[in-house]
Design a protein around this motif. Structure first.
Motif, PDB file in Angstrom:
ATOM      1  N   GLN A  34      31.420  80.123  64.461  1.00 36.56           N
ATOM      2  CA  GLN A  34      30.296  81.068  64.432  1.00 36.56           C
ATOM      3  C   GLN A  34      29.077  80.489  65.140  1.00 36.56           C
ATOM      4  OE1 GLN A  34      28.998  82.138  60.488  1.00 36.56           O
ATOM      5  NE2 GLN A  34      27.408  83.507  61.242  1.00 36.56           N
ATOM      6  N   ARG A  35      28.780  79.234  64.859  1.00 30.78           N
ATOM      7  CA  ARG A  35      27.605  78.590  65.477  1.00 30.78           C
ATOM      8  C   ARG A  35      27.808  78.441  66.982  1.00 30.78           C
ATOM      9  NH1 ARG A  35      23.118  78.745  66.021  1.00 30.78           N
ATOM     10  NH2 ARG A  35      21.596  77.202  65.429  1.00 30.78           N
ATOM     11  N   ALA A  36      29.012  78.089  67.404  1.00 28.99           N
ATOM     12  CA  ALA A  36      29.306  77.956  68.829  1.00 28.99           C
ATOM     13  C   ALA A  36      29.138  79.304  69.534  1.00 28.99           C
ATOM     14  CB  ALA A  36      30.725  77.419  69.030  1.00 28.99           C
ATOM     15  N   ARG A  37      29.596  80.370  68.904  1.00 29.28           N
ATOM     16  CA  ARG A  37      29.457  81.709  69.482  1.00 29.28           C
ATOM     17  C   ARG A  37      27.983  82.102  69.604  1.00 29.28           C
ATOM     18  NH1 ARG A  37      34.256  84.346  69.990  1.00 29.28           N
ATOM     19  NH2 ARG A  37      36.005  83.322  68.964  1.00 29.28           N
ATOM     20  N   GLU A  38      27.177  81.736  68.603  1.00 27.91           N
ATOM     21  CA  GLU A  38      25.742  82.022  68.664  1.00 27.91           C
ATOM     22  C   GLU A  38      25.097  81.290  69.842  1.00 27.91           C
ATOM     23  OE1 GLU A  38      24.206  80.905  64.835  1.00 27.91           O
ATOM     24  OE2 GLU A  38      25.304  82.482  63.806  1.00 27.91           O
ATOM     25  N   ILE A  39      25.478  80.051  70.035  1.00 31.86           N
ATOM     26  CA  ILE A  39      24.938  79.262  71.148  1.00 31.86           C
ATOM     27  C   ILE A  39      25.320  79.892  72.479  1.00 31.86           C
ATOM     28  CG2 ILE A  39      25.159  77.043  72.367  1.00 31.86           C
ATOM     29  CD1 ILE A  39      25.368  75.754  69.523  1.00 31.86           C
ATOM     30  N   LEU A  40      26.586  80.252  72.628  1.00 35.49           N
ATOM     31  CA  LEU A  40      27.047  80.858  73.880  1.00 35.49           C
ATOM     32  C   LEU A  40      26.354  82.194  74.144  1.00 35.49           C
ATOM     33  CD1 LEU A  40      30.858  80.046  73.786  1.00 35.49           C
ATOM     34  CD2 LEU A  40      29.111  79.029  75.265  1.00 35.49           C
ATOM     35  N   LYS A  41      26.113  82.937  73.081  1.00 37.21           N
ATOM     36  CA  LYS A  41      25.436  84.226  73.229  1.00 37.21           C
ATOM     37  C   LYS A  41      24.002  84.036  73.741  1.00 37.21           C
ATOM     38  CE  LYS A  41      24.464  88.490  70.722  1.00 37.21           C
ATOM     39  NZ  LYS A  41      24.578  89.207  69.465  1.00 37.21           N
ATOM     40  N   LYS A  42      23.352  82.963  73.266  1.00 39.96           N
ATOM     41  CA  LYS A  42      21.966  82.702  73.658  1.00 39.96           C
ATOM     42  C   LYS A  42      21.843  82.113  75.058  1.00 39.96           C
ATOM     43  CE  LYS A  42      20.021  82.060  69.081  1.00 39.96           C
ATOM     44  NZ  LYS A  42      19.433  81.125  68.127  1.00 39.96           N
ATOM     45  N   ILE A  43      22.735  81.182  75.410  1.00 42.44           N
ATOM     46  CA  ILE A  43      22.533  80.468  76.679  1.00 42.44           C
ATOM     47  C   ILE A  43      23.603  80.730  77.728  1.00 42.44           C
ATOM     48  CG2 ILE A  43      21.156  78.650  75.622  1.00 42.44           C
ATOM     49  CD1 ILE A  43      23.514  76.839  75.659  1.00 42.44           C
ATOM     50  N   GLY A  44      24.625  81.488  77.372  1.00 41.97           N
ATOM     51  CA  GLY A  44      25.650  81.822  78.349  1.00 41.97           C
ATOM     52  C   GLY A  44      26.789  80.818  78.367  1.00 41.97           C
ATOM     53  N   PRO A  45      27.752  81.056  79.257  1.00 42.98           N
ATOM     54  CA  PRO A  45      28.953  80.215  79.324  1.00 42.98           C
ATOM     55  C   PRO A  45      28.623  78.748  79.612  1.00 42.98           C
ATOM     56  CG  PRO A  45      29.196  82.169  80.697  1.00 42.98           C
ATOM     57  CD  PRO A  45      27.776  82.127  80.242  1.00 42.98           C
ATOM     58  N   LEU A  46      29.379  77.874  78.975  1.00 43.52           N
ATOM     59  CA  LEU A  46      29.249  76.426  79.173  1.00 43.52           C
ATOM     60  C   LEU A  46      30.634  75.816  79.267  1.00 43.52           C
ATOM     61  CD1 LEU A  46      26.666  75.449  76.379  1.00 43.52           C
ATOM     62  CD2 LEU A  46      26.250  75.429  78.829  1.00 43.52           C
ATOM     63  N   PRO A  47      30.764  74.720  80.012  1.00 43.05           N
ATOM     64  CA  PRO A  47      32.033  73.970  79.954  1.00 43.05           C
ATOM     65  C   PRO A  47      32.253  73.470  78.523  1.00 43.05           C
ATOM     66  CG  PRO A  47      30.649  73.195  81.766  1.00 43.05           C
ATOM     67  CD  PRO A  47      29.822  74.128  80.949  1.00 43.05           C
ATOM     68  N   GLU A  48      33.490  73.290  78.158  1.00 45.00           N
ATOM     69  CA  GLU A  48      33.839  72.899  76.788  1.00 45.00           C
ATOM     70  C   GLU A  48      33.075  71.661  76.317  1.00 45.00           C
ATOM     71  OE1 GLU A  48      37.778  71.592  74.237  1.00 45.00           O
ATOM     72  OE2 GLU A  48      38.034  72.653  76.121  1.00 45.00           O
ATOM     73  N   THR A  49      32.996  70.637  77.163  1.00 44.72           N
ATOM     74  CA  THR A  49      32.316  69.412  76.742  1.00 44.72           C
ATOM     75  C   THR A  49      30.818  69.631  76.556  1.00 44.72           C
ATOM     76  OG1 THR A  49      32.170  68.690  79.047  1.00 44.72           O
ATOM     77  CG2 THR A  49      34.009  67.834  77.743  1.00 44.72           C
ATOM     78  N   SER A  50      30.214  70.471  77.399  1.00 45.94           N
ATOM     79  CA  SER A  50      28.786  70.762  77.241  1.00 45.94           C
ATOM     80  C   SER A  50      28.541  71.572  75.978  1.00 45.94           C
ATOM     81  CB  SER A  50      28.258  71.531  78.454  1.00 45.94           C
ATOM     82  OG  SER A  50      28.345  70.734  79.605  1.00 45.94           O
ATOM     83  N   LEU A  51      29.435  72.515  75.695  1.00 48.55           N
ATOM     84  CA  LEU A  51      29.304  73.291  74.463  1.00 48.55           C
ATOM     85  C   LEU A  51      29.425  72.376  73.254  1.00 48.55           C
ATOM     86  CD1 LEU A  51      29.081  75.870  72.811  1.00 48.55           C
ATOM     87  CD2 LEU A  51      31.552  76.186  73.127  1.00 48.55           C
ATOM     88  N   LEU A  52      30.393  71.470  73.295  1.00 45.51           N
ATOM     89  CA  LEU A  52      30.582  70.538  72.180  1.00 45.51           C
ATOM     90  C   LEU A  52      29.332  69.700  71.954  1.00 45.51           C
ATOM     91  CD1 LEU A  52      32.299  69.119  70.041  1.00 45.51           C
ATOM     92  CD2 LEU A  52      33.096  67.592  71.848  1.00 45.51           C
TER      93      LEU A  52
END
Length: 90
Positions: A34-52
């Motif tokens: 859920q938190r990862a999805r919120e982050i992606l929604k706010k800042i857009g697509p990221l590579p997996e390592t950057s998202l982590l």
């Protein structure tokens, strides 16, 4: 020892846990997803390592910002678990 498949952003991660802790691990996985999805929604697509990395920093900041109900030892244990998760998916 049990293995649980934790879905995070449309990818499944196999995580080991003690017998009887499967539901707790799934619960925690849902929180992370859920938190990862919120982050992606706010800042857009990221590579997996950057998202982590972003996810870890955001969640660590949230933990640090909580009242002092979490002592340093608990925080170190959480950090160790985050590092283990990172190692498992890396």
């Amino acid at each position: 020892m049990s293995v649980v498949s934790i879905p995070i952003i449309n990818k499944k991660y196999q995580m080991g846990c003690e017998d009887g802790q499967e539901l707790r691990l799934l619960e925690l996985g849902k929180m992370v997803d859920q938190r990862a999805r919120e982050i992606l929604k706010k800042i857009g697509p990221l590579p997996e390592t950057s998202l982590l990395a972003t996810l870890c920093i955001v969640m660590a900041d949230e933990i640090k910002s909580r009242p002092a109900c979490i002592d340093e030892k608990s925080l170190e244990e959480i950090l160790a678990r985050v590092k283990q998760v990172r190692k498992n998916i890396g």
